[in-house]
Design an enzyme around this catalytic site. Structure first.
Site, mmCIF file in Angstrom:
data_model
loop_
_atom_site.group_PDB
_atom_site.id
_atom_site.type_symbol
_atom_site.label_atom_id
_atom_site.label_comp_id
_atom_site.label_asym_id
_atom_site.label_seq_id
_atom_site.Cartn_x
_atom_site.Cartn_y
_atom_site.Cartn_z
ATOM 1 N N ARG A 141 -59.600 50.452 -90.443
ATOM 2 C CA ARG A 141 -60.523 51.589 -90.416
ATOM 3 C C ARG A 141 -61.096 51.880 -91.798
ATOM 4 O O ARG A 141 -62.272 52.205 -91.935
ATOM 5 C CB ARG A 141 -59.811 52.817 -89.847
ATOM 6 N N TYR A 160 -66.266 49.666 -83.435
ATOM 7 C CA TYR A 160 -64.951 49.009 -83.422
ATOM 8 C C TYR A 160 -63.932 49.686 -84.330
ATOM 9 O O TYR A 160 -64.265 50.554 -85.122
ATOM 10 C CB TYR A 160 -65.052 47.514 -83.680
ATOM 11 N N GLU A 161 -62.673 49.291 -84.121
ATOM 12 C CA GLU A 161 -61.506 49.914 -84.754
ATOM 13 C C GLU A 161 -61.420 51.400 -84.421
ATOM 14 O O GLU A 161 -60.987 52.219 -85.230
ATOM 15 C CB GLU A 161 -61.515 49.706 -86.273
ATOM 16 N N GLY A 162 -61.801 51.754 -83.210
ATOM 17 C CA GLY A 162 -61.791 53.139 -82.759
ATOM 18 C C GLY A 162 -63.170 53.741 -82.922
ATOM 19 O O GLY A 162 -63.613 54.004 -84.040
ATOM 20 N N GLN A 183 -62.394 58.797 -83.828
ATOM 21 C CA GLN A 183 -62.032 59.202 -85.198
ATOM 22 C C GLN A 183 -62.082 60.721 -85.333
ATOM 23 O O GLN A 183 -61.197 61.339 -85.950
ATOM 24 C CB GLN A 183 -62.987 58.565 -86.211
#
Length: 598
Positions: free
Chosen positions: A296, A440-442, A447
């Protein structure tokens, strides 16, 4: 053809002058990267990014990756050779501990160089980027044997790594995953299932690919409590620890994507592949977050990086393109028209991007230094405070910097007018590449929920209260300084809005969780504005001190900081009021319609 120049001077200003890089010389690794060494490393990273990585950015976009009939993947022309230069330069192990084959230098240095390389070629740098996340998980959760088996070749860059989380039927809700792990009876497992959206899942640039795969051991509880994490290599290792027979893992297809074409985003199939448990059984979520947090922060850096390279190209075009006359009279009377940089609306775009990029760089490096303190300090209180900062800032860095990175790529494209829509100018690629970083990555909505739902209340709100205190004390310390007033006044107003928003969440979020969800994105961006404004406060204070004591030939650099910081406070920081007003309306209207009414 797009251009790129690594902002080395600005990085050194932030590290050496604003953040006091030398003050951390007592931490492991910092003494090996003295200011002179730091500057040399940044200069070498700049050369690699400008001369090797950047020229391949458009090549990667146009050619993309190709899946061959045997399931192997061929990367774009020049990618392997560029990756070899990256590997041979020791960049993969820059911040990895010496005992595992790395150089043990600060994560801060790795982050600074990482911005240059991501700006130069985001798709190419995702291959080592995913490897960094996999190495971090093995470092924290692996046994001594696993570290000795997998890390040296990964640190060397001979082997790369991936993260295998998402499945066709589940994205963020990993409790729904179906991939299974069956014990072999010898400590290993047979891993079966399908994963999608796997960046760098298959390629031709390394001798082995070490997949970290989430799966559920037979008989494990349902939901996230039954998830485990496994090391699954592309090639099984022979008795000497070298790649041997092919494991039962394959690339089923390459996703056809909007951007980052130079990165092989794969559908990965596991058919009773040999795997090894990483960490504790059913503890995969904890191990996964080690990868995710590393990733992230890296993705937040991508948002900044794309914003920077898009801005640089917009500036170059605005200085060169002539069209119309200045509203206050011709500025290039020898030409038939003025360059478009004279027009206020073009300046608005350029100044907005510039102000964000410079503050965003400072925010990333400040967070990176806190990471180093959290992992390297011998003082327990320092480690705790730095870890609190990391936890609080990770969703802000990822969410705000990638939202703004995409927004600014579009803004830079707009400076080009019609030429920005034509592929040969390269602005379209920046827009398309930047878009994925918000997902991506959440995804960024996740977030925002992480910030509001988990990070604010953690340890009784210790982290957010520390942030409020630090920013408030900075404003108070400079309250009597007339030169700082144009900056501290806006920062203080933003801080007041953030504190009011936090109090509103405390009073309304617990009673109705939808209120917290409805407020989350506005709150995240409000928080980001104050964090970026605080960075500007510190940068401006430093620039003023430098000018007062003799700028040593850099007066223009520091004067530019003062103007850019003032622009941020006058034109960007007031957005905190709008965020506060929106989130304070709650969720009633947002949630009022039935699903059928949409």
């Amino acid at each position: 053809m797009p251009i790129f120049r690594a902002p080395v001077q600005d990085t050194l200003f932030v590290l050496n002058d604003v953040l006091g890089y030398e003050r951390y010389s007592n931490l492991a690794g910092f003494s090996d990267a003295s200011p002179d060494v730091l500057e040399a490393i940044l200069a070498e990273g700049a050369k690699l990014s400008e001369n090797v990585m950047h020229p391949l950015n458009r090549v990667g976009d146009m050619e993309g990756c190709v899946r061959n009939d045997d399931g192997s993947v061929t990367t774009p022309k020049g990618f392997k050779e560029a990756f070899d230069q990256y590997r041979e330069g020791g960049w993969m192990g820059l911040a990895v501990p010496v005992e595992h084959g790395g150089q043990g230098l600060p994560y801060t240095v790795h982050s600074a160089v990482g911005e240059y390389m991501s700006a130069a070629n985001m798709a190419l740098m995702m291959y080592p980027g995913l490897t960094q996340g996999a190495m971090a998980a093995i470092l924290v959760h692996g046994s001594d044997e696993q570290k000795a088996t997998w890390l040296p070749k990964m640190v060397e860059g001979a082997w790369t790594g991936t993260m295998n989380l998402t499945e066709p039927h589940c994205g963020t809700d990993l409790g729904l995953l179906r991939s299974k792990a069956v014990p072999n009876g010898d400590g290993s497992y047979k891993i079966s299932g399908q994963k999608i959206f796997i960046s760098a899942g298959e390629h031709d640039m390394s001798d082995n690919i070490i997949h970290l795969v989430l799966a559920r051991i037979e008989g494990a509880p349902e939901g996230v409590k039954g998830i485990s994490l496994f090391i699954v290599p592309k090639f099984n290792l022979d008795a000497s620890g070298n790649p041997g027979a092919r494991n039962a893992v394959s690339c089923g297809s390459i996703e056809e994507k909007m951007g980052i074409h130079g990165n092989s985003t794969c559908v990965m199939n596991y058919d009773e592949a040999n795997g090894f448990l990483l960490g504790e059984a059913n503890g995969g979520l904890k191990a996964m977050f080690t990868m995710m947090n590393e990733a992230r922060l890296g993705v937040g850096l991508q948002g900044l990086a794309v914003s920077e390279v898009a801005y640089q190209n917009a500036v170059a075009y605005a200085k060169d393109r002539i069209q119309g006359r200045s509203l206050t009279g011709p500025k290039a009377p020898d030409k038939k028209a003025d360059p478009i940089i004279v027009h206020p609306d073009i300046r608005r775009k350029l100044m907005t991007m510039k102000a964000f990029n410079e503050a965003g760089r400072a925010l990333v490096l400040w967070t990176a230094i806190n990471s180093d303190v959290a992992h390297r300090s011998e003082d327990g209180g320092e480690r705790q405070a730095a870890d609190d900062h990391m936890g609080l800032m990770t969703p802000v860095v990822k969410g705000v910097l990638t939202d703004k990175g995409f927004e600014h790529a579009v803004m830079a494209q707009q400076v080009f007018g019609g030429h920005g829509y034509i592929e040969e100018h390269g602005m379209s690629q920046f827009v398309r590449d930047a878009r994925i970083a918000m997902i991506y990555e959440g995804a960024n909505g996740v977030q925002a929920l992480d910030l509001v739902g988990r990070k604010l209340g953690l340890n009784g709100g210790r982290a957010v209260q520390a942030f409020f205190k630090e920013v408030g004390e900075f404003c108070e310390a400079n309250r009597g300084d007339e030169q700082m007033a144009p900056y501290t006044k806006g920062l203080k107003k933003g801080l007041n809005d953030l504190q009011a928003a936090t109090m509103w969440l405390v009073q309304n979020g617990m009673a109705n969780p939808d209120n917290a969800g409805a407020a989350s994105t506005d709150y995240m961006h409000l928080f980001g504005l104050v964090a970026l404004g605080y960075m500007w406060g510190r940068m401006v204070k430093t620039a003023q001190d430098k000018l007062a004591t003799g700028a040593n030939g850099s007066a223009d650099f520091y004067e530019t900081k003062l103007v850019t910081g003032r622009y941020f406070m006058e034109r960007v920081m007031p957005e905190t009021s709008a965020h506060l007003a929106r989130l304070s309306t709650g969720s009633a209207t947002m949630m009022a319609l039935s699903a059928e009414a949409f």
